[in-house]
Write an enzyme that holds these catalytic residues in place. Structure first.
Site, PDB file in Angstrom:
ATOM      1  N   CYS A 107      23.341  41.961  37.858  1.00  0.00           N
ATOM      2  CA  CYS A 107      24.630  42.149  37.206  1.00  0.00           C
ATOM      3  C   CYS A 107      25.474  40.899  37.412  1.00  0.00           C
ATOM      4  O   CYS A 107      25.789  40.546  38.555  1.00  0.00           O
ATOM      5  CB  CYS A 107      25.306  43.367  37.835  1.00  0.00           C
ATOM      6  SG  CYS A 107      26.967  43.606  37.253  1.00  0.00           S
ATOM      7  N   CYS A 114      40.174  39.451  35.772  1.00  0.00           N
ATOM      8  CA  CYS A 114      39.996  40.094  34.469  1.00  0.00           C
ATOM      9  C   CYS A 114      41.355  40.446  33.888  1.00  0.00           C
ATOM     10  O   CYS A 114      42.248  40.899  34.606  1.00  0.00           O
ATOM     11  CB  CYS A 114      39.162  41.365  34.636  1.00  0.00           C
ATOM     12  SG  CYS A 114      38.827  42.190  33.071  1.00  0.00           S
ATOM     13  N   CYS A 118      42.005  47.513  33.966  1.00  0.00           N
ATOM     14  CA  CYS A 118      41.741  48.953  34.091  1.00  0.00           C
ATOM     15  C   CYS A 118      42.370  49.426  35.403  1.00  0.00           C
ATOM     16  O   CYS A 118      42.214  48.768  36.437  1.00  0.00           O
ATOM     17  CB  CYS A 118      40.236  49.219  34.110  1.00  0.00           C
ATOM     18  SG  CYS A 118      39.418  48.626  32.625  1.00  0.00           S
ATOM     19  N   CYS A 121      40.441  49.635  38.815  1.00  0.00           N
ATOM     20  CA  CYS A 121      39.536  48.527  39.104  1.00  0.00           C
ATOM     21  C   CYS A 121      40.195  47.452  39.954  1.00  0.00           C
ATOM     22  O   CYS A 121      41.299  47.003  39.650  1.00  0.00           O
ATOM     23  CB  CYS A 121      39.088  47.917  37.782  1.00  0.00           C
ATOM     24  SG  CYS A 121      38.276  46.339  37.980  1.00  0.00           S
ATOM     25  N   GLU A 166      35.885  40.458  31.561  1.00  0.00           N
ATOM     26  CA  GLU A 166      35.550  41.032  30.249  1.00  0.00           C
ATOM     27  C   GLU A 166      34.709  39.974  29.518  1.00  0.00           C
ATOM     28  O   GLU A 166      35.250  38.952  29.069  1.00  0.00           O
ATOM     29  CB  GLU A 166      36.845  41.361  29.487  1.00  0.00           C
ATOM     30  CG  GLU A 166      36.702  41.625  28.001  1.00  0.00           C
ATOM     31  CD  GLU A 166      35.629  42.647  27.636  1.00  0.00           C
ATOM     32  OE1 GLU A 166      35.767  43.817  28.019  1.00  0.00           O
ATOM     33  OE2 GLU A 166      34.636  42.260  26.964  1.00  0.00           O
ATOM     34  N   SER A 220      32.721  50.370  27.693  1.00  0.00           N
ATOM     35  CA  SER A 220      33.381  51.140  28.750  1.00  0.00           C
ATOM     36  C   SER A 220      34.559  51.874  28.155  1.00  0.00           C
ATOM     37  O   SER A 220      35.618  51.282  27.929  1.00  0.00           O
ATOM     38  CB  SER A 220      33.875  50.196  29.853  1.00  0.00           C
ATOM     39  OG  SER A 220      32.777  49.581  30.444  1.00  0.00           O
ATOM     40  N   LEU A 221      34.394  53.147  27.896  1.00  0.00           N
ATOM     41  CA  LEU A 221      35.440  53.898  27.190  1.00  0.00           C
ATOM     42  C   LEU A 221      36.385  54.605  28.173  1.00  0.00           C
ATOM     43  O   LEU A 221      37.582  54.479  28.092  1.00  0.00           O
ATOM     44  CB  LEU A 221      34.784  54.906  26.242  1.00  0.00           C
ATOM     45  CG  LEU A 221      35.622  55.336  25.061  1.00  0.00           C
ATOM     46  CD1 LEU A 221      35.925  54.152  24.136  1.00  0.00           C
ATOM     47  CD2 LEU A 221      34.941  56.440  24.273  1.00  0.00           C
ATOM     48  N   HIS A 222      35.828  55.381  29.063  1.00  0.00           N
ATOM     49  CA  HIS A 222      36.565  56.055  30.142  1.00  0.00           C
ATOM     50  C   HIS A 222      37.586  57.097  29.693  1.00  0.00           C
ATOM     51  O   HIS A 222      38.243  57.725  30.523  1.00  0.00           O
ATOM     52  CB  HIS A 222      37.280  55.055  31.074  1.00  0.00           C
ATOM     53  CG  HIS A 222      36.398  53.946  31.551  1.00  0.00           C
ATOM     54  ND1 HIS A 222      35.135  54.171  32.045  1.00  0.00           N
ATOM     55  CD2 HIS A 222      36.592  52.601  31.604  1.00  0.00           C
ATOM     56  CE1 HIS A 222      34.591  53.010  32.379  1.00  0.00           C
ATOM     57  NE2 HIS A 222      35.445  52.053  32.115  1.00  0.00           N
ATOM     58  N   ASN A 296      33.723  54.722  42.298  1.00  0.00           N
ATOM     59  CA  ASN A 296      33.746  54.280  43.695  1.00  0.00           C
ATOM     60  C   ASN A 296      35.190  53.918  44.040  1.00  0.00           C
ATOM     61  O   ASN A 296      35.723  52.967  43.459  1.00  0.00           O
ATOM     62  CB  ASN A 296      32.854  53.042  43.869  1.00  0.00           C
ATOM     63  CG  ASN A 296      31.723  53.314  44.829  1.00  0.00           C
ATOM     64  OD1 ASN A 296      31.377  54.461  45.102  1.00  0.00           O
ATOM     65  ND2 ASN A 296      31.134  52.266  45.338  1.00  0.00           N
ATOM     66  N   CYS A 339      34.161  46.924  40.286  1.00  0.00           N
ATOM     67  CA  CYS A 339      34.126  48.010  39.309  1.00  0.00           C
ATOM     68  C   CYS A 339      33.042  47.868  38.277  1.00  0.00           C
ATOM     69  O   CYS A 339      32.240  48.745  38.059  1.00  0.00           O
ATOM     70  CB  CYS A 339      35.439  48.031  38.574  1.00  0.00           C
ATOM     71  SG  CYS A 339      35.607  46.520  37.652  1.00  0.00           S
TER      72      CYS A 339
HETATM   73  S1  SF4 Z   1      36.703  47.586  34.862  1.00  0.00           S
HETATM   74 FE1  SF4 Z   1      35.854  45.695  33.976  1.00  0.00          FE
HETATM   75  S2  SF4 Z   1      37.187  45.388  32.163  1.00  0.00           S
HETATM   76 FE2  SF4 Z   1      38.280  46.808  33.513  1.00  0.00          FE
HETATM   77  S3  SF4 Z   1      39.600  45.471  34.779  1.00  0.00           S
HETATM   78 FE3  SF4 Z   1      37.658  45.816  35.896  1.00  0.00          FE
HETATM   79  S4  SF4 Z   1      36.394  44.025  35.373  1.00  0.00           S
HETATM   80 FE4  SF4 Z   1      38.021  44.156  33.837  1.00  0.00          FE
END
Ligand code: SF4
Length: 354
Positions: A107, A114, A118, A121, A166, A220-222, A296, A339
């Site tokens: 990964c 970022c 989110c 995160c 992202e 990534s919808l959530h 997590n 995240c």
């Molecule tokens: S989950 Fe991914 S897109 Fe969202 S803030 Fe964290 S790193 Fe960025």
């Protein structure tokens, strides 16, 4: 954003050929260098014994293979390994290697920080500091290959762009690195074994669908409802739920690969049966499969993972409605994977294609 000096890993074959010729050497030297780097895993020019000494000295001075370095690797009890990498300007990123019985998944990160932010995160807490270069993305691949070889483990089978950042906010470095990874002179890594995960940059999803290679796409919808989605994934430049899923459907149509919808289950926030039903209505029809991810917890943030029976109930709503769905166990505990990395830790075996 800082201006990062080019390294050899930033160049494609054609560009390296031009550099080599500019320095008065024949073009085939470029292939010799690429062979050392991508086939033999040798990054020190002094070891590239079939290159003239003066040429090696010039390369070492003007075009180092990389300016990044691994600070350390830590391993969690389940075997997940996380590399901390220092970049040329002192910024730190993370790369995670996930061993599973039938595959080895890497990964990679694409940004320092970022911009999407989110709310659950850690990586988005302080915004984005800069984009990674293609070479900095590729470096993460090379250190993982080297790590697996050194430990006598199986080869890397999957690569997912789900680390920090992202990826579609760093489109040109992302696509350049995918091209080099995929090239016969480069990483020779099949596009179908790569997955790009986005929070929903609609225009770029459409652009990715027109690229020559068919990488997997994960969204990534959530959240299924627009209000909740805007609260959880507030980033600018991110589309509405409807637009994102429309772009996902187009991607499926273009590439023939079913798109993974990632959904991080947060206790009491997005895990109600109503939200599950709404999600099922949105992602039915065969273009998508849903990957439910146990959250997590991040220190200092108020979000908790959904309770087990609630998560199971959410899964069964989707299942009953005919949506392909997986609920995975958490991995990587003890290595404080970011995240995005947790998203990959919960991916289903066998790749993400349809
Ligand atoms: S989950 Fe991914 S897109 Fe969202 S803030 Fe964290 S790193 Fe960025």
């Amino acid at each position: 954003m800082a201006d990062i000096e080019k390294t050899l890993l930033d160049l494609d074959r054609e560009e390296l050929c031009s550099w080599v010729k500019e320095w008065g050497s024949p073009g085939y030297r470029a292939d010799q260098i690429l062979e050392w780097v991508y086939r033999k895993g040798v990054y020190e020019f002094e070891k590239m014994s079939n290159l003239p000494l003066r040429f090696r000295e010039k390369l070492a001075r003007d075009l180092p293979v990389t300016r990044s370095k691994v600070l350390d690797w830590v391993q969690s009890v389940d075997g997940t390994q996380k590399a901390t990498v220092e970049l040329a300007d002192g910024e730190i990123i993370e790369t995670v290697l996930i061993p599973e019985p039938d595959r080895q998944t890497l990964c990679v990160s694409t940004q320092v920080g970022c911009a999407v932010g989110c709310v659950f995160c850690a990586s988005g807490l302080y915004g984005v500091r800069r984009n990674l270069s293609a070479g900095e993305i590729l470096y993460q691949f090379l250190i993982a290959v080297e790590r697996l070889a050194r430990e006598g483990k199986d080869r890397l089978t999957n690569l997912v762009v789900m680390g920090i950042g992202e990826p579609l906010h760093n489109y040109s470095a992302l696509t350049r690195s995918i091209g080099i990874l995929n090239a016969s002179w480069g990483g020779q890594f099949g596009a179908r074994r790569m997955t790009v995960s986005t929070s929903g940059v609609v225009a770029r999803i459409r652009q990715l669908a027109r690229e020559p290679w068919s990488v997997g796409l994960a969204i990534s919808l959530h959240a299924a409802s627009e209000d909740l989605r805007q609260r959880l994934v507030p980033g600018r430049g991110i589309g509405t739920v409807a637009d994102i899923l429309e772009a996902g459907r187009e991607y499926h149509l273009h590439k023939g690969r079913r798109v993974t919808v990632e959904y991080c289950l947060l206790d009491g926030v997005n895990d109600s049966p109503e939200e599950a039903n709404q999600l099922a209505s949105l992602v039915g029809g065969g273009s998508f499969k849903v990957n439910l991810i146990p959250h997590n917890p991040v220190e200092g943030l108020p979000y908790r993972p959904s309770r087990k029976h609630v998560a199971e109930q959410f899964r069964s709503v989707l299942d009953r409605r005919g949506v392909p769905v997986t609920l995975r166990r958490p991995r990587g505990e003890g290595v404080s994977a970011a995240c995005g990395q947790l998203r990959v830790l919960s991916m289903e075996p066998g790749g993400h294609g349809s």
